[in-house]
Design a protein around this motif. Structure first.
Motif, PDB file in Angstrom:
ATOM      1  N   ASP A   1      42.945  47.073  40.910  1.00 37.17           N
ATOM      2  CA  ASP A   1      43.990  46.200  40.379  1.00 37.17           C
ATOM      3  C   ASP A   1      43.484  44.774  40.200  1.00 37.17           C
ATOM      4  OD1 ASP A   1      46.190  48.141  40.468  1.00 37.17           O
ATOM      5  OD2 ASP A   1      45.942  48.022  42.650  1.00 37.17           O
ATOM      6  N   ALA A   2      43.847  44.170  39.076  1.00 39.89           N
ATOM      7  CA  ALA A   2      43.635  42.734  38.880  1.00 39.89           C
ATOM      8  C   ALA A   2      44.847  42.032  39.488  1.00 39.89           C
ATOM      9  CB  ALA A   2      43.504  42.422  37.395  1.00 39.89           C
ATOM     10  N   THR A   3      44.684  41.499  40.681  1.00 39.06           N
ATOM     11  CA  THR A   3      45.809  40.892  41.402  1.00 39.06           C
ATOM     12  C   THR A   3      46.023  39.436  41.026  1.00 39.06           C
ATOM     13  OG1 THR A   3      44.298  40.453  43.238  1.00 39.06           O
ATOM     14  CG2 THR A   3      45.614  42.467  43.350  1.00 39.06           C
ATOM     15  N   GLY A   4      45.136  38.888  40.222  1.00 37.64           N
ATOM     16  CA  GLY A   4      45.227  37.527  39.727  1.00 37.64           C
ATOM     17  C   GLY A   4      44.199  37.373  38.629  1.00 37.64           C
ATOM     18  N   PRO A   5      44.143  36.233  37.969  1.00 39.12           N
ATOM     19  CA  PRO A   5      43.166  36.048  36.891  1.00 39.12           C
ATOM     20  C   PRO A   5      41.722  36.291  37.320  1.00 39.12           C
ATOM     21  CG  PRO A   5      44.781  34.287  36.866  1.00 39.12           C
ATOM     22  CD  PRO A   5      45.021  35.062  38.123  1.00 39.12           C
ATOM     23  N   MET A   6      41.419  35.958  38.591  1.00 35.06           N
ATOM     24  CA  MET A   6      40.038  36.080  39.060  1.00 35.06           C
ATOM     25  C   MET A   6      39.932  36.884  40.352  1.00 35.06           C
ATOM     26  SD  MET A   6      38.476  34.486  36.631  1.00 35.06           S
ATOM     27  CE  MET A   6      36.810  34.271  37.244  1.00 35.06           C
ATOM     28  N   THR A   7      40.939  37.665  40.684  1.00 28.09           N
ATOM     29  CA  THR A   7      40.902  38.443  41.929  1.00 28.09           C
ATOM     30  C   THR A   7      41.124  39.922  41.637  1.00 28.09           C
ATOM     31  OG1 THR A   7      43.249  37.973  42.305  1.00 28.09           O
ATOM     32  CG2 THR A   7      41.645  36.549  43.399  1.00 28.09           C
ATOM     33  N   VAL A   8      40.375  40.751  42.352  1.00 30.26           N
ATOM     34  CA  VAL A   8      40.410  42.197  42.164  1.00 30.26           C
ATOM     35  C   VAL A   8      40.623  42.865  43.516  1.00 30.26           C
ATOM     36  CG1 VAL A   8      39.114  44.240  41.398  1.00 30.26           C
ATOM     37  CG2 VAL A   8      38.837  42.057  40.196  1.00 30.26           C
TER      38      VAL A   8
END
Length: 528
Positions: A155-162
């Motif tokens: 999951d991409a939990t934010g623009p720059m977090t996985v």
């Protein structure tokens, strides 16, 4: 361990992945090539680098090729995580990475580096990483998809977090995302949308990109600087040429003549490389010796007796073999881990001192006072048959006869090993940690365990290890190592090196057994 689906992909997929990741660091692949010429030289501050390797990649696409321990992909693809020479991990494309506290190694999170672009101009972000890893998971070929078989969601939990969620505990993601296995070699989402473009070009976020016009597949691959690379200080060369030279002796000749400045070495040419004045980096990397495949005694009753397996370990003079074949008795190995790795235990080196009388005693206690004869299989590649002959010669002194069938190539050797016609076989298995050892060697579905042997105590230890934190995991790795040594699953003999050679004027190539002997090749640069 059947309770852990992380390492239960299809047998075909696991066989390919484990053999590539474990055997190929030891053996030199066979490929037709010519040395060719190169304008780069070993003089001061050269602007071009030619790197020699024994074989080209099956595909330039890292998702379907074989990045594990290879020399091709690093030039164009930075890894998510960088494994340093001491075995610790540092930021790559991910600046933060690791398992979520309290998740029992089932939830892994990464924060990506800002300002990174792929060579085709696309931006590296969480969506790009998710797109690539989901694409990789769906592949039916290549060595990497099985490493994500335990993943439930990405999951991409934010623009720059996985965030990566696993079905069951698995502590190996950080290692897998580093340069040794190459799972973290992220390709551009634009390329993933049209993956056929990756067969003959590159679309990574590394310091270089392929110049197809200067490339001949199977012979040489030319890389030029990626204009979008985030760290210009790491672009040490105006051009990098990866040249395929299948013959190990020809590789040495090419380096002596200045045509090649750095190369992936071969265990059979270590002495020749040193004599030629080359800088040799050759930390132990692979457990090489005699694999005792039929531990259940299915076709060979003696191998099913732990006393016989222990006897075989006593009957081999590891230091003598290491000195004779590799020129260094310090490469002698009697356990399932290397110096600098978490599972390594100095005390285990003394478990099976060379003792022919003890070997004969154990054979007699097992009911074989007149000795035994064992069928075995080996291969001529990278001198593994020479190792087998040395082992066979020493076993004969204890009354053990090896009847060896020799195969000329890796494929025939693997087919023979999987056939369950042989209770023993030569082995070369890359060592990193107990998770990677499980994948192909301990797993009942693994190619180095063709008789599907299981050990309840090991299953219990692995279940604890997979869910443990780093400190607890290190202790459990030692216990796993000790159990394997005591049960004598094989006869480890040498920690065969994964070797690299450089000429004068070249620096930056650094590797130890603590990091599986795998350097970050793009750190190679002119000295001074």
């Amino acid at each position: 361990m059947s309770s852990n689906p992380a390492f239960r992909p299809s047998r075909r997929a696991l066989t390919r992945a484990a053999v590539v990741a474990a055997v190929l660091p030891v053996v030199a692949l066979s490929a037709c090539s010519r040395a060719g010429t190169n304008t780069a030289s070993a003089s001061a501050a050269p602007s071009e680098l030619t790197f020699g390797t024994q074989a080209g990649p099956p595909s330039l696409n890292p998702a379907v090729g074989d990045p594990a321990y290879g020399a091709t992909y690093q030039w164009a693809y930075d890894p998510l995580v960088v494994m340093q020479p001491d075995g610790t991990f540092a930021p790559g494309l991910a600046v933060k990475f690791g398992y979520v506290a309290g998740s029992s190694n089932k939830v892994y999170e990464m924060t990506l580096r800002n300002g990174v672009k792929f060579s085709d101009g696309e931006t590296l972000d969480a969506k790009a990483v998710k797109t690539y890893l989901d694409y990789l998971r769906a592949q039916k070929t290549g060595s990497l998809a099985p490493l994500l078989a335990n993943v439930t969601t990405i999951d991409a939990t934010g623009p720059m977090t996985v965030r990566i969620t696993l079905k069951s505990s698995d502590p190996s993601l950080t290692f897998n995302f580093a340069q040794a296995f190459g799972l973290g070699n992220i390709a551009s989402p634009k390329a993933v949308a049209n993956p056929s473009t990756l067969d003959k070009s590159t679309a990574g976020a590394g310091p270089y990109m392929l110049d197809a016009a200067q490339t001949v597949s199977g012979d040489h691959y030319t890389f030029v600087p990626n204009p979008n690379y985030w760290n210009k200080d790491r672009q040490h060369w105006k051009k990098v040429t990866l040249r395929v030279i299948a013959n190990p002796s020809s590789m040495i000749q090419s380096m002596r003549s200045g045509q090649v400045q750095a190369a992936l070495g071969d265990p059979t040419t270590l002495s020749a490389a040193k004599s030629a004045g080359l800088n040799v980096i050759a930390p132990p990397q692979a457990m090489s010796g005699l694999n005792l495949l039929d531990r259940s005694g299915t076709i060979s009753k003696p191998v099913g007796d732990v006393r016989v397996r222990q006897a075989l370990n006593y009957a081999v003079d590891r230091k003598a073999i290491a000195k004779a074949l590799y020129g260094d008795e310090a490469l002698a190995l009697s356990q399932y881990s290397l110096t600098g790795q978490a599972a390594y235990d100095t005390a285990l080196n003394e478990r099976y001192p060379y003792d022919v009388a003890k070997a004969k005693q154990l054979l007699a206690e097992a009911g074989y006072p007149n000795g035994i004869t064992l069928e075995s299989i080996d291969t001529t590649v990278a001198g593994l048959n020479k190792l087998m002959q040395a082992i066979s010669g020493q076993l004969s002194a204890a009354g053990v006869t090896l009847k060896i069938t020799t195969k000329p190539g890796v494929n025939d050797y693997v087919i023979g090993m999987l056939s369950t016609k042989y209770p023993t076989a030569v082995m070369g298995y890359g060592l990193a940690n107990m998770a990677s050892l499980y994948a192909g060697f301990i797993n009942p579905a693994g190619p180095f365990n063709p008789f599907h042997y299981k050990d309840a105590e090991l299953d219990k230890l692995y279940a604890q290890y997979y869910a443990a934190d780093e400190e607890q995991g290190a202790a459990l790795q030692k216990q796993i190592n000790a159990r394997l040594v005591e049960q004598a699953w094989s006869v480890p003999v040498v920690g065969a090196p994964l070797s690299y050679y450089t000429t004068k004027g070249i620096t930056g190539l650094d590797a130890t057994s603590g990091n599986s002997g795998v350097p970050w090749l793009t750190e190679i640069r002119p000295a001074g």
